[in-house]
Structure formats: C-alpha cells, structure tokens
Design a protein around this motif. Structure first.
Motif, PDB file in Angstrom:
ATOM      1  N   HIS A   1      -6.111   8.346  -2.694  1.00  0.00           N
ATOM      2  CA  HIS A   1      -6.245   7.525  -1.484  1.00  0.00           C
ATOM      3  C   HIS A   1      -6.530   8.394  -0.268  1.00  0.00           C
ATOM      4  CE1 HIS A   1      -5.361   3.719  -3.297  1.00  0.00           C
ATOM      5  NE2 HIS A   1      -4.143   4.057  -3.671  1.00  0.00           N
ATOM      6  N   TYR A   2      -5.859   9.553  -0.177  1.00  0.00           N
ATOM      7  CA  TYR A   2      -6.082  10.434   0.969  1.00  0.00           C
ATOM      8  C   TYR A   2      -7.514  10.949   0.975  1.00  0.00           C
ATOM      9  CZ  TYR A   2      -5.939  14.390   4.113  1.00  0.00           C
ATOM     10  OH  TYR A   2      -6.238  15.261   5.138  1.00  0.00           O
ATOM     11  N   GLN A   3      -7.996  11.431  -0.159  1.00  0.00           N
ATOM     12  CA  GLN A   3      -9.340  11.982  -0.222  1.00  0.00           C
ATOM     13  C   GLN A   3     -10.406  10.927   0.076  1.00  0.00           C
ATOM     14  OE1 GLN A   3     -10.124  14.977  -0.239  1.00  0.00           O
ATOM     15  NE2 GLN A   3      -8.356  16.087  -1.010  1.00  0.00           N
ATOM     16  N   ALA A   4     -10.095   9.664  -0.204  1.00  0.00           N
ATOM     17  CA  ALA A   4     -11.040   8.576   0.058  1.00  0.00           C
ATOM     18  C   ALA A   4     -10.864   7.972   1.451  1.00  0.00           C
ATOM     19  CB  ALA A   4     -10.884   7.491  -0.999  1.00  0.00           C
ATOM     20  N   ASP A   5     -10.031   8.611   2.302  1.00  0.00           N
ATOM     21  CA  ASP A   5      -9.781   8.142   3.669  1.00  0.00           C
ATOM     22  C   ASP A   5      -9.126   6.769   3.710  1.00  0.00           C
ATOM     23  OD1 ASP A   5     -11.003  10.463   4.531  1.00  0.00           O
ATOM     24  OD2 ASP A   5     -12.954   9.525   4.835  1.00  0.00           O
ATOM     25  N   ARG A   6      -8.405   6.408   2.646  1.00  0.00           N
ATOM     26  CA  ARG A   6      -7.684   5.131   2.662  1.00  0.00           C
ATOM     27  C   ARG A   6      -6.277   5.383   3.212  1.00  0.00           C
ATOM     28  NH1 ARG A   6     -10.585   4.575  -2.428  1.00  0.00           N
ATOM     29  NH2 ARG A   6      -8.753   5.319  -3.570  1.00  0.00           N
ATOM     30  N   TYR A   7      -6.222   5.608   4.513  1.00  0.00           N
ATOM     31  CA  TYR A   7      -4.971   6.043   5.124  1.00  0.00           C
ATOM     32  C   TYR A   7      -3.896   4.965   5.117  1.00  0.00           C
ATOM     33  CZ  TYR A   7      -7.681  10.064   6.760  1.00  0.00           C
ATOM     34  OH  TYR A   7      -8.456  11.189   6.830  1.00  0.00           O
ATOM     35  N   ASP A   8      -4.285   3.710   5.187  1.00  0.00           N
ATOM     36  CA  ASP A   8      -3.286   2.645   5.112  1.00  0.00           C
ATOM     37  C   ASP A   8      -2.548   2.690   3.774  1.00  0.00           C
ATOM     38  OD1 ASP A   8      -3.921   1.760   7.616  1.00  0.00           O
ATOM     39  OD2 ASP A   8      -5.127   0.060   6.952  1.00  0.00           O
TER      40      ASP A   8
END
Length: 407
Positions: free
Chosen positions: A123-130
């Motif tokens: 999730h972090y690497q995909a910029d899915r910060y939520d």
C-alpha cells in the motif's frame, strides 16, 4: 563571524555588511528575491533552500540560520484525531510496568503477521496512504502481541517483523510531515533490528531516520549519524561482500551526502556521493534491501542528480538524465516520482516554465496522493507562478489549486 547570541536577523545583516554587500547584491548573488533578504533581516523566516542559497554566498553552513526561538502559535490543524490510532500504536503510554497495550486474545500466527506487513508495504509503495494509516496500527499491535507470546526463534522473527512494520509506518509519517512521531517509530524499529542482529534492517531504519531529520533541517546530525553508520558497515572488500550489505552501505552514504550538500559542505558531499556511486556500481541493477527499499546504480545516480540541483547546478543535473533514463524503471515508484520532481525543479531554475508545468501535471495525474504531500512540489509551484507571465496558464493554476498554493 557574528556572535551567536544575537538573533538570526541581526547576524545576517552583520555578516552581509562584513562581506561588503547590499541587500540587493546578496539577493542577486544567491538567486533569491530581494523580499526574502529584507524579510529575514526584519526577523522573518524563509524556506530551507533559501537559507542554503544565502549560506552558499556568505560562506556559512545552512544550519547557521537555525536559531532556537519560541515558535509562534499556530491554529489547530485537526490532525490529532485522525492520527490518534497510529499515535496509540507507535507511542503507547508508559507505566511502572512498561508500555500499556490493548489486550489481544488472537492466537499468534507469524505467517499471517508477515503477510500483513507485506500488505502495508504494498500500500505504501502504491501511494495508498489511507490504507497505510488504516492498517498499520493494527499490524504494529499484533506484532507487539506476538513478541510477548512467542519464544526462541519465533519470537526473534516477531521482533524483526515489528521492526519492519514500525519502519514502514515511519516512512508514511515522514510523507505526511509528522516527523517527531516518525522518529519515535524509527527509534523502536532500530532497537528491534539490533536485538535480532539484522544489520541491513538496522541500516534501513537509520537511513529513514536521516530522512526525517533532513526534513527538520538537522543537517549536522544527519551527516554525523550516517557517516558513523557507514564506517561500521564499510566492507573490507567490496567485490567479496554480499550485495545486500553493499547496498545498505551505499544507501547510508547517500543520506550523508544529501545532508552535507544541503549544509553547504560540497567537498564532503562529493566524497560521500562518489562512495555511494561506487556501491551502486558494485550492486548494479537495483536490488530489494531490508525495509522494502531498493538500491543500485540508478538510485545512486538519481541522488547525485539531486545533489547537483541543491548545489545550484541545474544544467549538470539535467545532463545526467540520459544516463539514468534507460534504468529509471528499476527504482521504487517513490524514488522515480522524486526524480521527476527534481527534473521539474531543474527546468524551473533554467527558466523553462513550460517544461516544469508539463512534468508537474504528469505527477498530478499519475501520483496525485504522493504529489499532494510534497512540500517541494508546493515550493516549485510557488516559484513557477512567480516566473509565469502575468496570467498563469490553466495548467499552472490547476497545479497551484491542487497543492493549495496562492500567487
């Protein structure tokens, strides 16, 4: 040299006069507006990169401008309730019997815990910060429970996974500028990594600590921290050392160079960067390192390009693009996005506003969550509007509005 017990405003004015410069001459030599110099000499503040530019002209380190003062009160940005769950997981209350965690009656399962950590990383690497914000507190609490309940090798693996989870959460916190909380997470992540003897993971934690400290302008500390760590990690024979250790060494050297160049220590910065690029040559193609990071020749070159940009040499920075381009896809998404932002800044420094606008629009389209969190993007947008014609283009207004920048 001006005395250190006076305000930054007084010291700057005194040093400028000793250098025989007017405010206009200093502003012109540093490449900043006259308003920046006047504001500072009247007791105001400026962006760190403007301190760096002024320091380069005046012959002082960037941290010379950092003076302990009582910060002005600011309006509550209402972030505390949003971050409450992460704060509770990363920095729980401490009592006489130790830290207090919620009861967890779920039986330990290292396989599931490992998958959960990998999910946070994805999730972090995909910029899915939520999703990172939603998942990481539960993963950290689960890791705490595993450490308490397991023994032997299983406990050691739980400690390693907890270190990994804390380090990932810290990277997210740095992105959203919660630097002090990220440093708490990284302190505990480093303790865990050292407890289980995972030198590469420990180096990753130190590298991320350097990133957080850089964001706070603590350049001297970052350089010392990373130089000391690099001394410990330095391989006796590069060609005979496992690539993972060479990568960890190179990554730490990049951080040391980034701190030195921002602190107007160009000679030291070049030395660190040359060693980092030597490590990158040995590693070759990017490899996954501990802490879900990647290092190799490309990442080292991208860091070198950024250092040239910070040094005020955008033409040299852009000359490195041709060498980087064939391999840029090997770097992490975040590293590639930062590389694109550096190119936008270089073009802006060369007054190619249209190319800057094009790159910024591309980042807004392909990485909107990451882009919206970058202070560097807002700084570029402000300067872009300053350079634009009296009537900014529709794309320039769209970027400024997206980033919350006003002209």
């Amino acid at each position: 040299m001006p005395s250190q017990d006076t305000s930054v405003a007084e010291r700057l004015a005194e040093l400028r006069r000793k250098r025989g410069m007017t405010q206009e001459q200093l502003a012109d030599a540093a490449g900043v507006s006259l308003g920046v110099v006047r504001k500072l000499e009247q007791g105001g503040t400026a962006r760190i990169e403007n301190y760096h530019r002024l320091g380069r002209v005046l012959g002082v380190r960037t941290v010379w401008f950092m003076s302990p003062e009582n910060p002005a009160p600011r309006a509550d940005d209402q972030r505390d309730p949003v971050l409450a769950d992460i704060r509770s997981a990363v920095n729980p209350p401490l009592g006489l019997r130790g830290r207090i965690y919620p009861d967890d009656d779920v039986p330990p399962n290292l396989h599931l815990l490992g998958r959960a950590v990998e999910s946070v990383a994805a999730h972090y690497q995909a910029d899915r910060y939520d999703d990172v914000a939603r998942l990481s507190p539960a993963v950290i609490r689960s890791a705490h429970a595993h450490v308490d309940l397991l023994e032997g090798d299983d406990r050691a693996e739980a400690i390693r996974l907890r270190s990994d989870a804390l380090q990932l959460t810290a990277r997210y916190l740095i992105q959203i500028r919660e630097h002090d909380l990220s440093l708490i997470a990284l302190r505990d992540a480093l303790t865990d990594a050292m407890t289980v003897g995972d030198q590469a993971l420990a180096a990753a934690c130190i590298g991320e600590q350097g990133w957080a400290l850089l964001r706070q302008g603590r350049f001297d500390e970052v350089e010392q921290l990373c130089a000391d760590t690099a001394d410990v990690l330095e391989p006796s024979k590069l060609s005979q050392t496992p690539k993972a250790i060479v990568a960890a060494w190179g990554y730490i050297l990049m951080r040391a160079g980034a701190a030195a160049v921002r602190n107007n220590r160009p000679t030291e910065a070049r030395e660190y960067q040359q060693l980092a690029q030597s490590a990158g040559e040995i590693v070759g193609d990017e490899i996954a390192t501990a802490g879900h990071m990647r290092f190799g020749k490309t990442t080292a070159l991208m860091n070198g390009m950024q250092n040239e940009l910070v040094s005020g040499r955008p033409d040299v920075a852009l000359s490195m693009v041709d060498e980087i381009r064939p391999r840029q896809g090997q770097a992490t998404e975040n590293t590639q996005q930062r590389y694109a932002l550096d190119q936008a800044n270089a073009h802006l420094m060369l007054r190619n506003v249209d190319r800057t606008t094009e790159i910024m629009m591309g980042l807004k389209a392909t990485a909107p969550t990451w882009f919206s969190q970058q202070q560097a993007a807002r700084d570029i947008a402000e300067d872009m509007l300053d350079q634009a014609k009296r009537m900014p283009s529709g794309d320039q207004r769209e970027i400024a509005e997206f980033l919350g920048v006003t002209n």
